[in-house]
Every structure is written in structure tokens, then in C-alpha cells.
Design a protein around this motif. Structure first.
Motif, short mmCIF file in Angstrom:
data_model
loop_
_atom_site.label_atom_id
_atom_site.label_comp_id
_atom_site.label_asym_id
_atom_site.label_seq_id
_atom_site.Cartn_x
_atom_site.Cartn_y
_atom_site.Cartn_z
N GLY A 23 68.20 5.96 30.82
CA GLY A 23 69.04 6.63 31.80
C GLY A 23 69.39 8.06 31.46
O GLY A 23 70.03 8.75 32.25
N THR A 24 68.97 8.54 30.29
CA THR A 24 69.26 9.90 29.87
C THR A 24 68.39 10.89 30.64
O THR A 24 67.17 10.75 30.67
CB THR A 24 68.97 10.05 28.35
N PRO A 25 69.01 11.91 31.26
CA PRO A 25 68.19 12.92 31.97
C PRO A 25 67.46 13.83 30.98
O PRO A 25 67.89 13.99 29.85
CB PRO A 25 69.23 13.71 32.77
N PHE A 26 66.33 14.38 31.43
CA PHE A 26 65.58 15.31 30.58
C PHE A 26 64.95 16.40 31.43
O PHE A 26 64.81 16.25 32.65
CB PHE A 26 64.50 14.60 29.76
N SER A 27 64.60 17.48 30.78
CA SER A 27 63.89 18.58 31.42
C SER A 27 62.86 19.10 30.42
O SER A 27 63.19 19.31 29.26
CB SER A 27 64.86 19.69 31.81
N GLN A 28 61.63 19.26 30.87
CA GLN A 28 60.56 19.73 30.00
C GLN A 28 59.75 20.80 30.71
O GLN A 28 59.56 20.74 31.92
CB GLN A 28 59.60 18.58 29.65
N VAL A 29 59.27 21.79 29.93
CA VAL A 29 58.39 22.82 30.47
C VAL A 29 57.02 22.62 29.83
O VAL A 29 56.89 22.60 28.61
CB VAL A 29 58.92 24.24 30.16
N TYR A 41 37.47 12.72 41.99
CA TYR A 41 38.76 12.79 42.68
C TYR A 41 39.65 13.95 42.27
O TYR A 41 40.69 14.15 42.86
CB TYR A 41 39.53 11.48 42.47
N GLY A 42 39.28 14.71 41.25
CA GLY A 42 40.14 15.82 40.87
C GLY A 42 39.74 16.45 39.56
O GLY A 42 38.65 16.21 39.03
N ASP A 43 40.67 17.25 39.04
CA ASP A 43 40.45 18.00 37.81
C ASP A 43 41.38 17.50 36.71
O ASP A 43 42.43 16.91 36.99
CB ASP A 43 40.72 19.49 38.05
N VAL A 44 41.01 17.79 35.47
CA VAL A 44 41.84 17.44 34.32
C VAL A 44 42.08 18.71 33.51
O VAL A 44 41.13 19.45 33.21
CB VAL A 44 41.18 16.37 33.43
N VAL A 45 43.35 18.96 33.19
CA VAL A 45 43.71 20.13 32.39
C VAL A 45 44.47 19.68 31.15
O VAL A 45 45.01 18.58 31.10
CB VAL A 45 44.59 21.14 33.19
N LEU A 46 44.48 20.56 30.16
CA LEU A 46 45.23 20.32 28.94
C LEU A 46 46.55 21.06 29.07
O LEU A 46 46.56 22.27 29.37
CB LEU A 46 44.46 20.84 27.73
N GLN A 47 47.67 20.34 28.90
CA GLN A 47 48.98 20.96 28.97
C GLN A 47 49.71 20.79 27.64
O GLN A 47 49.56 19.76 26.97
CB GLN A 47 49.83 20.37 30.09
N GLY A 51 58.77 24.76 23.81
CA GLY A 51 60.12 24.61 23.27
C GLY A 51 60.25 23.39 22.39
O GLY A 51 59.28 22.78 21.96
N SER A 52 61.49 23.00 22.15
CA SER A 52 61.74 21.84 21.30
C SER A 52 62.82 20.99 21.96
O SER A 52 63.56 21.46 22.80
CB SER A 52 62.15 22.27 19.89
N PRO A 53 62.97 19.73 21.68
CA PRO A 53 62.15 18.99 20.71
C PRO A 53 60.77 18.67 21.28
O PRO A 53 60.60 18.65 22.49
CB PRO A 53 62.95 17.72 20.47
N GLY A 54 59.85 18.41 20.43
CA GLY A 54 58.51 18.01 20.85
C GLY A 54 57.57 19.14 21.18
O GLY A 54 56.46 18.90 21.66
N GLY A 55 57.96 20.39 20.95
CA GLY A 55 57.11 21.52 21.26
C GLY A 55 55.75 21.39 20.61
O GLY A 55 55.64 20.94 19.48
N GLY A 56 54.72 21.74 21.34
CA GLY A 56 53.36 21.64 20.83
C GLY A 56 52.66 20.34 21.19
O GLY A 56 51.46 20.21 21.02
#
Length: 162
Positions: A23-29, A41-47, A51-56
Motif C-alpha cells: 500500500g506504500t505509494p512510490f514514484s520512479q523516473v 507486436y511492438g518494440d523493446v527498449v532498455l530503461q 536516482g535512488s534508491p535502486g538507481g541504475g
């Protein structure tokens, strides 16, 4: 399963907001850093997570337009159900991280990025090997990444049937 809600789009960058299982909200870029390929059916990209936590952290993100599958919601639903059903086999199938849809009715499926690429690079004579990715070369480990939009899959309590 996590359903991401894209907050806004910039070329090559997307911000996701959502709610985690607890239930914790989050925001990621996430920033698009490379094109990994395209299919029926489509394309695949690497994202890459910014930022942090979890950057990279890296994800492979498949985009599927409604036009590509002739606006058939069942096709997309079956793809998601198949990815969820096989989640219990992380050593054999890419990990499904979630999905989201933009205002242009394009669905995006976020999956584990497998850095070894497809077997197509190694075994040109086999057909449709681009959907088998190399997780490790020593020892050789492969993972399945695409279920053909799971057009012939039925999911029941016992698992995936085709």
C-alpha cells in the motif's frame, strides 16, 4: 502484479507513480537508454532507473500498440496472465515487473533485462530463437522472454496450458 501509472512523458524518460503491494505509494523516473529490438507486436527498449534508491536498475520494456493487435484486449490480457503464471520459474523465464498504459493506448510491459542477448546471435540456423535470452554464459543459462502475446494460452489453477 504492479500496475504503474505514467505521470508524464518526455522523449526517452517516463515517471511512474503507483502503489506497492503493502500500500506504500512510490514514484520512479526511468530513462530509455537503448533499443533492444522489435517484433510483430511492438518494440523493446532498455530503461534505467534514475536516482535512488535502486538507481541504475535496468528493465527491458516492451511496447505494444492497440493498432498492432487490432484493439483485442484479450490478446493483451493473455500476455499478462502468462507472465504472471510463469513468475514462479525465475531461472527459466524473464521476471515480470509490471505494466502500464499511456494516453495513446500503448501498453508497456516491464521485464527483467537479460544482458546476454538472444540465442539468435549464436545460433543463426534455429528459427524464433530471438525470444530466448542468455542469462549467463558460464554456466550457460537461458530464459524465455516472449509468449507471442500468448494468443493461444489458457490459464487455470494448475498453470499455463497452450
Amino acid at each position: 502484479m504492479i500496475h504503474f501509472t505514467p505521470k508524464f512523458y518526455l522523449i526517452g524518460r517516463v515517471t511512474h507513480t503507483g502503489t506497492q503491494r503493502d500500500g506504500t505509494p512510490f514514484s520512479q523516473v526511468w530513462k530509455t537508454i537503448d533499443s533492444l529490438g522489435s517484433g510483430t507486436y511492438g518494440d523493446v527498449v532498455l530503461q534505467e532507473l534514475q536516482g535512488s534508491p535502486g538507481g541504475g536498475c535496468l528493465h527491458a520494456v516492451k511496447s505494444i500498440t492497440k493498432k498492432a493487435h487490432k484493439n483485442n484486449k484479450k490478446i493483451l490480457t493473455n500476455e499478462l496472465k502468462a507472465l504472471i503464471a510463469v513468475k514462479k520459474h525465475p531461472t527459466k523465464v524473464v521476471t515480470f515487473h509490471g505494466w502500464y498504459q499511456d494516453s495513446q493506448q500503448t501498453m508497456f510491459i516491464a521485464m527483467e533485462y537479460v544482458s546476454g542477448g538472444s540465442l539468435e546471435r549464436y545460433m543463426r540456423k534455429l528459427k524464433r530463437v530471438e525470444n530466448i535470452l542468455i542469462s549467463s554464459t558460464s554456466p550457460l543459462l537461458v530464459k524465455i522472454c516472449d509468449f507471442g502475446i500468448a494468443k493461444s494460452a489458457d490459464i487455470d489453477a494448475s498453470g499455463l496450458k497452450t
